[in-house]
Design a protein around this motif. Structure first.
Motif, PDB file in Angstrom:
ATOM      1  N   LYS A  19       0.823  -1.208   0.000  1.00 21.39           N
ATOM      2  CA  LYS A  19       0.000   0.000   0.000  1.00 21.39           C
ATOM      3  C   LYS A  19       0.853   1.252   0.000  1.00 21.39           C
ATOM      4  O   LYS A  19       1.826   1.346   0.737  1.00 21.39           O
ATOM      5  CB  LYS A  19      -0.883  -0.016   1.260  1.00 21.39           C
ATOM      6  CG  LYS A  19      -1.540   1.328   1.594  1.00 21.39           C
ATOM      7  CD  LYS A  19      -2.630   1.166   2.639  1.00 21.39           C
ATOM      8  CE  LYS A  19      -3.138   2.519   3.120  1.00 21.39           C
ATOM      9  NZ  LYS A  19      -4.289   2.429   4.019  1.00 21.39           N
ATOM     10  N   GLY A  22      -4.769   5.296  -1.008  1.00 24.05           N
ATOM     11  CA  GLY A  22      -6.144   4.822  -0.988  1.00 24.05           C
ATOM     12  C   GLY A  22      -6.446   3.720  -2.001  1.00 24.05           C
ATOM     13  O   GLY A  22      -7.340   2.901  -1.768  1.00 24.05           O
ATOM     14  N   ASP A  25      -6.477   0.429  -0.396  1.00 23.20           N
ATOM     15  CA  ASP A  25      -7.671   0.196   0.429  1.00 23.20           C
ATOM     16  C   ASP A  25      -8.820  -0.280  -0.459  1.00 23.20           C
ATOM     17  O   ASP A  25      -9.536  -1.224  -0.140  1.00 23.20           O
ATOM     18  CB  ASP A  25      -8.115   1.486   1.145  1.00 23.20           C
ATOM     19  CG  ASP A  25      -7.099   1.977   2.178  1.00 23.20           C
ATOM     20  OD1 ASP A  25      -5.921   1.591   2.085  1.00 23.20           O
ATOM     21  OD2 ASP A  25      -7.479   2.752   3.072  1.00 23.20           O
ATOM     22  N   SER A 310      -1.580  11.914   5.709  1.00 22.29           N
ATOM     23  CA  SER A 310      -1.623  12.198   4.278  1.00 22.29           C
ATOM     24  C   SER A 310      -0.280  11.947   3.601  1.00 22.29           C
ATOM     25  O   SER A 310       0.773  12.043   4.243  1.00 22.29           O
ATOM     26  CB  SER A 310      -1.985  13.679   4.126  1.00 22.29           C
ATOM     27  OG  SER A 310      -2.049  14.039   2.786  1.00 22.29           O
ATOM     28  N   ARG A 311      -0.342  11.674   2.318  1.00 20.45           N
ATOM     29  CA  ARG A 311       0.866  11.813   1.525  1.00 20.45           C
ATOM     30  C   ARG A 311       1.210  13.289   1.548  1.00 20.45           C
ATOM     31  O   ARG A 311       0.310  14.137   1.534  1.00 20.45           O
ATOM     32  CB  ARG A 311       0.602  11.380   0.081  1.00 20.45           C
ATOM     33  CG  ARG A 311       0.471   9.890  -0.103  1.00 20.45           C
ATOM     34  CD  ARG A 311       0.322   9.501  -1.553  1.00 20.45           C
ATOM     35  NE  ARG A 311      -0.939   9.940  -2.122  1.00 20.45           N
ATOM     36  CZ  ARG A 311      -1.066  10.872  -3.057  1.00 20.45           C
ATOM     37  NH1 ARG A 311      -0.012  11.480  -3.554  1.00 20.45           N
ATOM     38  NH2 ARG A 311      -2.242  11.215  -3.534  1.00 20.45           N
ATOM     39  N   LYS A 316      -2.199  17.446  -1.826  1.00 18.22           N
ATOM     40  CA  LYS A 316      -2.874  17.269  -0.539  1.00 18.22           C
ATOM     41  C   LYS A 316      -3.006  18.565   0.250  1.00 18.22           C
ATOM     42  O   LYS A 316      -3.439  18.561   1.401  1.00 18.22           O
ATOM     43  CB  LYS A 316      -2.141  16.209   0.286  1.00 18.22           C
ATOM     44  CG  LYS A 316      -2.207  14.822  -0.325  1.00 18.22           C
ATOM     45  CD  LYS A 316      -3.619  14.255  -0.252  1.00 18.22           C
ATOM     46  CE  LYS A 316      -3.703  12.855  -0.822  1.00 18.22           C
ATOM     47  NZ  LYS A 316      -5.076  12.316  -0.767  1.00 18.22           N
ATOM     48  N   LEU A 338       0.879  13.160  10.384  1.00 17.21           N
ATOM     49  CA  LEU A 338       1.602  11.965   9.955  1.00 17.21           C
ATOM     50  C   LEU A 338       1.611  11.955   8.438  1.00 17.21           C
ATOM     51  O   LEU A 338       0.556  12.025   7.803  1.00 17.21           O
ATOM     52  CB  LEU A 338       0.884  10.700  10.459  1.00 17.21           C
ATOM     53  CG  LEU A 338       1.351   9.374   9.834  1.00 17.21           C
ATOM     54  CD1 LEU A 338       2.802   9.071  10.184  1.00 17.21           C
ATOM     55  CD2 LEU A 338       0.442   8.222  10.278  1.00 17.21           C
ATOM     56  N   GLY A 365       6.793   9.411   7.744  1.00 13.09           N
ATOM     57  CA  GLY A 365       6.865   7.975   7.473  1.00 13.09           C
ATOM     58  C   GLY A 365       5.481   7.439   7.184  1.00 13.09           C
ATOM     59  O   GLY A 365       4.494   8.188   7.225  1.00 13.09           O
ATOM     60  N   PHE A 366       5.431   6.164   6.855  1.00 15.79           N
ATOM     61  CA  PHE A 366       4.143   5.518   6.613  1.00 15.79           C
ATOM     62  C   PHE A 366       3.901   4.571   7.769  1.00 15.79           C
ATOM     63  O   PHE A 366       4.650   3.616   7.976  1.00 15.79           O
ATOM     64  CB  PHE A 366       4.166   4.773   5.274  1.00 15.79           C
ATOM     65  CG  PHE A 366       2.791   4.422   4.800  1.00 15.79           C
ATOM     66  CD1 PHE A 366       2.095   5.292   3.968  1.00 15.79           C
ATOM     67  CD2 PHE A 366       2.170   3.248   5.217  1.00 15.79           C
ATOM     68  CE1 PHE A 366       0.801   4.995   3.544  1.00 15.79           C
ATOM     69  CE2 PHE A 366       0.872   2.946   4.802  1.00 15.79           C
ATOM     70  CZ  PHE A 366       0.201   3.824   3.963  1.00 15.79           C
ATOM     71  N   ASP A 367       2.893   4.855   8.578  1.00 16.38           N
ATOM     72  CA  ASP A 367       2.705   4.129   9.820  1.00 16.38           C
ATOM     73  C   ASP A 367       1.207   3.908  10.044  1.00 16.38           C
ATOM     74  O   ASP A 367       0.517   4.778  10.583  1.00 16.38           O
ATOM     75  CB  ASP A 367       3.341   4.964  10.952  1.00 16.38           C
ATOM     76  CG  ASP A 367       3.318   4.239  12.286  1.00 16.38           C
ATOM     77  OD1 ASP A 367       2.533   3.297  12.449  1.00 16.38           O
ATOM     78  OD2 ASP A 367       4.102   4.639  13.176  1.00 16.38           O
ATOM     79  N   LEU A 392     -10.312   9.073   1.442  1.00 19.34           N
ATOM     80  CA  LEU A 392     -10.895   8.078   2.341  1.00 19.34           C
ATOM     81  C   LEU A 392     -10.820   8.525   3.786  1.00 19.34           C
ATOM     82  O   LEU A 392     -11.689   8.206   4.591  1.00 19.34           O
ATOM     83  CB  LEU A 392     -10.132   6.748   2.194  1.00 19.34           C
ATOM     84  CG  LEU A 392     -10.277   6.053   0.839  1.00 19.34           C
ATOM     85  CD1 LEU A 392      -9.299   4.888   0.725  1.00 19.34           C
ATOM     86  CD2 LEU A 392     -11.706   5.562   0.646  1.00 19.34           C
TER      87      LEU A 392
HETATM   88  P1  ADP Z   1      -4.498   8.966  -1.490  1.00 17.17           P
HETATM   89  O1  ADP Z   1      -4.892   7.658  -2.064  1.00 17.17           O
HETATM   90  O2  ADP Z   1      -4.559  10.092  -2.469  1.00 17.17           O
HETATM   91  O3  ADP Z   1      -3.178   8.930  -0.800  1.00 17.17           O
HETATM   92  P2  ADP Z   1      -6.791   8.613   0.293  1.00 17.17           P
HETATM   93  O4  ADP Z   1      -7.409   9.511   1.301  1.00 17.17           O
HETATM   94  O5  ADP Z   1      -7.693   8.052  -0.758  1.00 17.17           O
HETATM   95  O6  ADP Z   1      -5.558   9.385  -0.366  1.00 17.17           O
HETATM   96  O7  ADP Z   1      -6.146   7.358   1.019  1.00 17.17           O
HETATM   97  C1  ADP Z   1      -5.062   7.486   1.869  1.00 17.17           C
HETATM   98  C2  ADP Z   1      -4.887   6.194   2.653  1.00 17.17           C
HETATM   99  O8  ADP Z   1      -3.531   6.088   3.023  1.00 17.17           O
HETATM  100  C3  ADP Z   1      -5.676   6.178   3.939  1.00 17.17           C
HETATM  101  O9  ADP Z   1      -5.968   4.839   4.301  1.00 17.17           O
HETATM  102  C4  ADP Z   1      -4.688   6.790   4.937  1.00 17.17           C
HETATM  103  O10 ADP Z   1      -4.961   6.394   6.254  1.00 17.17           O
HETATM  104  C5  ADP Z   1      -3.397   6.211   4.444  1.00 17.17           C
HETATM  105  N1  ADP Z   1      -2.207   7.023   4.692  1.00 17.17           N
HETATM  106  C6  ADP Z   1      -1.813   8.134   4.043  1.00 17.17           C
HETATM  107  N2  ADP Z   1      -0.619   8.566   4.506  1.00 17.17           N
HETATM  108  C7  ADP Z   1      -0.269   7.704   5.477  1.00 17.17           C
HETATM  109  C8  ADP Z   1       0.867   7.591   6.354  1.00 17.17           C
HETATM  110  N3  ADP Z   1       1.862   8.457   6.297  1.00 17.17           N
HETATM  111  N4  ADP Z   1       0.907   6.563   7.223  1.00 17.17           N
HETATM  112  C9  ADP Z   1      -0.110   5.661   7.268  1.00 17.17           C
HETATM  113  N5  ADP Z   1      -1.201   5.709   6.482  1.00 17.17           N
HETATM  114  C10 ADP Z   1      -1.281   6.713   5.596  1.00 17.17           C
END
Ligand code: ADP
Length: 500
Positions: A19, A22, A25, A310-311, A316, A338, A365-367, A392
């Motif tokens: 992942k 989104g 997901d 968020s990314r 964003k 985050l 980071g991605f957490d 999402l």
């Molecule tokens: P996008 O797909 O454009 O990144 P969405 O809102 O559709 O945005 O989905 C983002 C998904 O990624 C969500 O499940 C969110 O919780 C997760 N996410 C985004 N950034 C992080 C992060 N740094 N660490 C953990 N989960 C993240």
């Protein structure tokens, strides 16, 4: 009753295996919803390095599938696992292409051979289906990484009877990622040169794999009704608006669902204290825990705590975020962020957090577990996107009693209704122009309501009434598949090529 519709669901990322956003997901949850409706869905994705480390049993089922890439035929291994719902998931393995730390690129940018990597995946997935006799009725492709699948079916395999009844659906999760490559790479992907023209795979002298998906698929969908309209205009179409206008009849906006099995505060394994949706007390415990975990000032217990997950990209709304952070500190609010992504935002945010320790906490980071704890512990969730195909996190936030403050664009506009303090209607706060002031105003309105505990709880209850579960959206996809199957059967679309 007829046979179940067979769907070959191809995505470059799928929860829980790999992942970055989104899309994963969606690719995790939608097949489950479709299967529960009786469809025969099988999922395919590349076998990335990170999948090897996961505690799932994955079996090697095919040692050597020959996949053309340029002039070569390269062997591909295929592995398989079955989800607990019984969905078969196939992984396409080639170490030199997919055994890497990240999915698409590293800090220096995209991997140089992404075209080769994803051509290999797309072509492998088509050939594998034929090899095992999985005569799919529909191939459902997601984002540019899979854009070549419809292109192969319409060119290389156009006259192959095995695929003659198969329709293709291409879903745009984000039109900002277009899979652009130089013309010289056309041979590598094996699309015949006669397809290189402005109504084909060509994009301003180069090639675009996203455009390939848009041009050659039978049906196009995107992830919210609002975004399906927005992307037909230059501001949001980012160069693809012309192609989409031409295909407007075949373009549908279907809102993503929220996966409430993964995002349920009552059963969330990542929380210190799981709580029933709507429980103010449960939320308070999680807020306290988050304040402690993030080393924020204890005084924030009674003050608004804003979260963002968020990314970190300009899409964003990071520019706006950076502009308003100092104001928020001045307002006695706390902020937890985050994210990971563009280095300049990571650096700017970390700098601000160092300036305001105790008030602004930033984790780069991605957490996923931390994402859940922020969702539960924050009072409000910021989503100030410049554009947002669906989004999402705002849907998850509503379930966690965390009030979204969002920009009125794409799926954010479709899901969030601005709160009206007189009528007590609405589920969050929205702002229009992409500027810092309107964002700040929306946050101020939110803080005002926050101060009035009773009204705030009412607002949270409004959010809890929303139901974005996958069933409804999955039904819409199933309808699209059905109509596609019927039109293919009746010869309305995509018959074998007429001899020239
Ligand atoms: P996008 O797909 O454009 O990144 P969405 O809102 O559709 O945005 O989905 C983002 C998904 O990624 C969500 O499940 C969110 O919780 C997760 N996410 C985004 N950034 C992080 C992060 N740094 N660490 C953990 N989960 C993240």
């Amino acid at each position: 009753m007829g046979e179940a519709t067979k769907v070959w669901f191809l995505s470059p990322e799928v929860e829980p295996f790999a992942k970055t956003g989104g899309l994963a997901d969606v690719a995790g949850a939608l097949p489950r919803a479709l299967r529960s409706m009786g469809l025969d869905v099988r999922v395919g994705l590349p076998y990335y390095r990170r999948i090897k480390d996961q505690p799932v049993s994955i079996d090697l089922i095919l040692e050597k599938l020959e996949v053309p890439l340029g002039d070569l035929k390269l062997p591909c291994k295929v592995l398989e696992t079955k989800t607990k719902e019984g969905i078969r998931v196939y992984f396409f393995e080639r170490e030199d292409l997919f055994d890497r730390p990240q999915l698409y690129g590293n800090a220096e940018g995209d991997y140089y051979d992404n075209l080769e990597r994803f051509s290999f995946f797309c072509r492998g997935a088509i050939l594998f289906a034929k090899m095992i006799g999985f005569s799919f009725d529909v191939v459902h492709c997601h984002d540019w990484q899979t854009g070549l699948v419809p292109a192969y079916l319409r060119s290389v395999y156009r006259n192959d009877p095995f695929f003659s009844h198969a329709g293709s659906v291409f879903t745009i999760h984000n039109i900002g990622y277009q899979g652009l490559f130089p013309r010289a790479k056309l041979d590598a992907c094996g699309i015949p040169p006669r397809e290189f023209h402005p109504d084909g795979i060509e994009y301003w002298g180069g090639i675009s794999l996203l455009k390939a998906g848009l041009v050659y698929s039978d049906v196009i969908t995107t992830v919210s009704p609002r975004y399906s309209v927005e992307i037909q205009a230059p501001e949001f179409g980012l160069g693809m608006e012309g192609v989409l206008q031409k295909r407007a009849q075949d373009l549908h906006g279907i809102l993503n669902g929220a996966d409430y099995s993964a995002w349920d505060p009552g059963k969330d394994p990542h929380l210190v204290a799981p709580y029933e949706p709507g429980s103010a007390d449960g939320k308070k415990k999680n807020k306290l825990a988050l304040i402690e975990e993030m080393n924020l000032e204890a005084s924030l217990k009674a003050r608004p705590l804003l979260g963002m997950i968020s990314r970190l990209s300009s899409q964003k709304g990071c520019d706006l975020l950076v502009q308003v952070l100092e104001n928020l500190v001045g307002l006695d609010a706390g902020v937890v962020i985050l994210g990971s992504g563009e280095e300049k935002y990571e650096t700017m945010l970390l700098d601000i957090s160092r300036q305001y320790p105790g008030r602004v906490a930033v984790r780069i980071g991605f957490d996923d577990p931390l994402a859940h704890r922020i969702m539960a512990g924050a009072d409000m969730l910021l989503v100030p996107s410049q554009y947002e195909p669906c989004g999402l996190t705002q849907m998850y936030a509503l379930r966690y009693g965390t009030v979204p403050v969002v920009r009125a664009t794409g799926g954010l506009d479709d899901t969030i209704v601005d709160f009206d303090p007189l009528e007590k209607t609405g589920n969050g706060f929205k702002f229009g122009p992409y500027e810092a002031k309107p964002l700040l105003k929306a946050i101020l309105r939110a803080i005002d309501v926050f101060k009035d505990g009773e009204t705030w709880q009412g607002l949270i209850r409004n959010g809890l009434k929303e139901d974005f579960s996958w069933d409804r959206s999955a039904r819409k996809y199933a309808e699209i598949y059905d109509s596609l199957v019927r039109r293919k059967r009746e010869g309305e679309i995509g018959g074998p090529e007429d001899p020239v």
